[in-house]
Scaffold this motif. Sequence first.
Motif, PDB file in Angstrom:
ATOM      1  N   GLN A  37      59.755  75.847 -11.015  1.00  0.00           N
ATOM      2  CA  GLN A  37      60.248  77.134 -11.226  1.00  0.00           C
ATOM      3  C   GLN A  37      59.642  77.656 -12.708  1.00  0.00           C
ATOM      4  N   VAL A  38      58.967  78.680 -12.419  1.00  0.00           N
ATOM      5  CA  VAL A  38      58.462  79.266 -13.510  1.00  0.00           C
ATOM      6  C   VAL A  38      59.209  80.648 -13.586  1.00  0.00           C
ATOM      7  N   GLY A  39      60.138  80.702 -14.971  1.00  0.00           N
ATOM      8  CA  GLY A  39      60.900  81.577 -15.057  1.00  0.00           C
ATOM      9  C   GLY A  39      61.904  81.684 -13.639  1.00  0.00           C
ATOM     10  N   GLY A  97      57.194  82.243  -5.068  1.00  0.00           N
ATOM     11  CA  GLY A  97      58.498  82.663  -4.482  1.00  0.00           C
ATOM     12  C   GLY A  97      58.901  82.045  -3.113  1.00  0.00           C
ATOM     13  N   ILE A  98      60.040  82.054  -2.964  1.00  0.00           N
ATOM     14  CA  ILE A  98      60.784  81.594  -2.108  1.00  0.00           C
ATOM     15  C   ILE A  98      60.342  82.012  -0.474  1.00  0.00           C
ATOM     16  N   TRP A 101      59.602  80.368  -8.050  1.00  0.00           N
ATOM     17  CA  TRP A 101      59.240  79.056  -7.709  1.00  0.00           C
ATOM     18  C   TRP A 101      57.725  79.327  -7.202  1.00  0.00           C
ATOM     19  N   VAL A 102      56.926  78.082  -7.470  1.00  0.00           N
ATOM     20  CA  VAL A 102      55.397  78.137  -7.377  1.00  0.00           C
ATOM     21  C   VAL A 102      55.385  76.919  -6.694  1.00  0.00           C
ATOM     22  N   ILE A 103      54.303  76.708  -5.901  1.00  0.00           N
ATOM     23  CA  ILE A 103      53.746  75.495  -5.328  1.00  0.00           C
ATOM     24  C   ILE A 103      52.483  75.591  -5.083  1.00  0.00           C
TER      25      ILE A 103
END
Length: 63
Positions: A42-44, A14-15, A47-49
């Motif tokens: 971006q997953v769906g 998430g942002i 955001w993921v990192i």
Amino acid sequence: MSDREVAPLDLVWGIEGIAKLIGRTERQAYHMLTTGALPAKQVGNRWVIEKSKLIKFFMDDAA
């Protein structure tokens, strides 16, 4: 750790979480994510990192 065990990924989702981690506002983080300035996916709709990749990104940039 045995051959069958996999180290868990240290993901930031998430942002809001990403912004907090990099010390920016959510708006600034969103801009960096959508322009490709950060190594995230971006997953769906989220955001993921990977935290280690983000740290490496900033450490390489500073060198």
